[in-house]
Design an enzyme around this catalytic site. Sequence first.
Site, PDB file in Angstrom:
ATOM      1  N   GLY A 196     -29.171  -6.951  -4.215  1.00  0.00           N
ATOM      2  CA  GLY A 196     -28.175  -6.633  -5.234  1.00  0.00           C
ATOM      3  C   GLY A 196     -27.485  -7.848  -5.809  1.00  0.00           C
ATOM      4  O   GLY A 196     -26.504  -7.736  -6.541  1.00  0.00           O
ATOM      5  N   LYS A 214     -20.095 -19.999 -19.610  1.00  0.00           N
ATOM      6  CA  LYS A 214     -18.929 -20.502 -18.877  1.00  0.00           C
ATOM      7  C   LYS A 214     -18.689 -21.984 -19.175  1.00  0.00           C
ATOM      8  O   LYS A 214     -17.548 -22.417 -19.329  1.00  0.00           O
ATOM      9  CB  LYS A 214     -19.140 -20.292 -17.378  1.00  0.00           C
ATOM     10  CG  LYS A 214     -19.262 -18.818 -16.986  1.00  0.00           C
ATOM     11  CD  LYS A 214     -19.639 -18.693 -15.510  1.00  0.00           C
ATOM     12  CE  LYS A 214     -19.928 -17.266 -15.096  1.00  0.00           C
ATOM     13  NZ  LYS A 214     -20.523 -17.182 -13.747  1.00  0.00           N
TER      14      LYS A 214
END
Lengths: 439, 439
Positions: A196, A214
């Site tokens: 995940g 970012k």
Amino acid sequence: MTTPRPASTEILRIAVAGLGTVGAGAVKLLAANRAVIEARAGRPLAIVAVSARTEGRDRGLDLAGSRFVGDPAALADEHAVDVVVEALGGAEGPALALAEATLGAGKGFVTANKALIAHHGLALAERAEAANAPLAFEAAVAGGVPVVKALREGAAANAIYRVIGILNGTSNHILSAMEASGADFADALTEAQSAGIAEADPAFDIDGVDAAHKLAILAAIAFGARIDFAGVAASGIREVRAADIAQARALGFVIRLVGVADTEGGALLQRVRPCLVPLGHPLAHVTGATNAVVAEGNFAGRLLFQGEGAGAGPTASAIVADLIDIARGRCARPFGVPPAALAAMVRADPGDRRGRDYIRFTVADRPGVLAEITAAMRDAGVSIESLIQRGRAAEDGGEVLVAMVTHEGPERCVTQALALLAGSPNLTAAPLVLPLLEG
Amino acid sequence: MTTPRPASTEILRIAVAGLGTVGAGAVKLLAANRAVIEARAGRPLAIVAVSARTEGRDRGLDLAGSRFVGDPAALADEHAVDVVVEALGGAEGPALALAEATLGAGKGFVTANKALIAHHGLALAERAEAANAPLAFEAAVAGGVPVVKALREGAAANAIYRVIGILNGTSNHILSAMEASGADFADALTEAQSAGIAEADPAFDIDGVDAAHKLAILAAIAFGARIDFAGVAASGIREVRAADIAQARALGFVIRLVGVADTEGGALLQRVRPCLVPLGHPLAHVTGATNAVVAEGNFAGRLLFQGEGAGAGPTASAIVADLIDIARGRCARPFGVPPAALAAMVRADPGDRRGRDYIRFTVADRPGVLAEITAAMRDAGVSIESLIQRGRAAEDGGEVLVAMVTHEGPERCVTQALALLAGSPNLTAAPLVLPLLEG
């Protein structure tokens, strides 16, 4: 003197758009830490409206005191709302429309949406300035690490000349796992997907796009420059092999996906690339799904900020920190200075930059290959510091690898050398160039 | 909504008390970075008055626009001053008098003085609150690392349950040097003194007092507690030997002087001690005269802030960041919440704490010594995980060292065991207990 304002009983009325991981996380945090948040905010915070795709779904959230609004864009028009938390995602569409409408209505806008800010941060900052409305996006960079505030306010006295960061947790997890287990990229990716940590379509993370978002935000804040996401050259980690990691290790380096933004010579260079990071550098010890940002200022020296770069908890921590600042009336300009004062920096020519590179070739196992490569290097003016040829090994998929480290020189020479070798039948794949992160 | 205020032409008028390393550094920074500072502050900053022991001395500073005031305390009464930067030093005397007078006059007070804040921070915060005047001390902790702001504002949404830090650069430099060279403490200290990193009287640094000042300040901010410097148990690094560092390394640890503050069970525990830090912990890679702070929040997870902990440049960076905040009217309460809301936390009983320890004995080389030590451990209920006896070696000064690592257990048992052994003719020096930093 303007001073801390006394505690108020006036409620900060919050609307949350989107109740996925990010939105639900913020709702949970506001409930779980209510006492400490209100003590620090000096006034109550309340979620008065929410918007999500489906109203009835059980998300384990107590939304008793909040209106459900079907269309997120309508949250901007709700009269009794002071600030909207956007947790819809996406650089365009509903997120952008909501941002524009909210700021246009003179209300505060808080987001974790790095794509939105990377693409539209300047226009939104201008809109916020015009409307005298707070715009905040601490959660858009490095999750729970308050690096936006640290650069914009904490390091505000400095001319910052370089920002370096490990900005994508998924990529860093995969590279760390490859390093720890010797696994190749494909296996490490599959494992990260099972755990995940990587998404089914991992392109955004592993191709450097998320890190580029970012980096562009950090560069704008650090340098007081107009955000230039289109100017970020990003490459990802798909081509990094277990053999590269082993070779780097033997040379005293680890491989990390690193964003670097600098202003050398007054021009802006922004790049996201896998780099060889020397073991003595603070970024060499950043493992797993962690984010880390190094900022170099002319008085503060080298600052490091590190922590969990994603996930419901860290993202909520950053969103609510922004809400507390807004509640307190402690709002900085989103990029530190008024949008009109942000410099439109010229993009640097990367070919001018001097540095050292690790270059790995996959080659045919026949005579003359090394001679061809080294001749191309010589003809392009690239000086070789060390060269390692590895035999045809099972872990290299039966290929022969030639790896070298160059002496310091202009990047354009390496580009030229690879151009000379392009199309050579001796090369069985495109060469991989990984810069050495110096200092 | 309260929002960013427009740029102002109103000058922030600054007085600087003390022109030693810290004060002169701030003056130099304000001159060197004027443009970027004023862009971020939104208004001009000017040094209008200074105070120092001798007026005429050439400090390489341009003080043309500022009045010289002989008595620093008089700066508080200067009419045309908005904020005083205190760079006198000392927890009492002129620094304290200036702080009280400045805040009493409703003016801003900015300081790098950790002793002053550790001893009088609460009283000064109350005075600031009463006078509605800003009080700021970013520079008091971790030099140029904006950790005060990061904890107070950046992590404000979290219940922070633990703060851990390497808070004294001198001690960390000495331990790093011992680690790198194998030198013993006395030699590493002498070398640090020659290099100007340790002072002629190093007690404040190497005995943990400086780190204790910083820890008490961080704990107050992180936990929203009344500052309790007297509650910090501090021991320093004088007793750490090269043999301990080598032994720790063999066990997978490095030795660092670590400040730990936590609120386990609702009580406050604050300690500064040399600890064994596992190589996987971010603090294990902090070398040289660096400061680093780890804060653990219930949503943000583990945050790390690191950088240069001292020196003119980093300290000035923090002081001027505070001045920019004040210029912007962006003032937080010094400890995050009103002084009256700070909790008076009960001090924890360290004996209750469970942990593992490294214990090193220096013993006489005669039969029965090990039996006596292990019997005392058994009688006190201390379970030994591993035990290493080193022969009489030249590098140990001809002494026999017995080192052990305990299983996890209450600290009080180790204390009891050492009490049983106190006065034993088999021990040639007091045992050294270094806790293992877990997690």
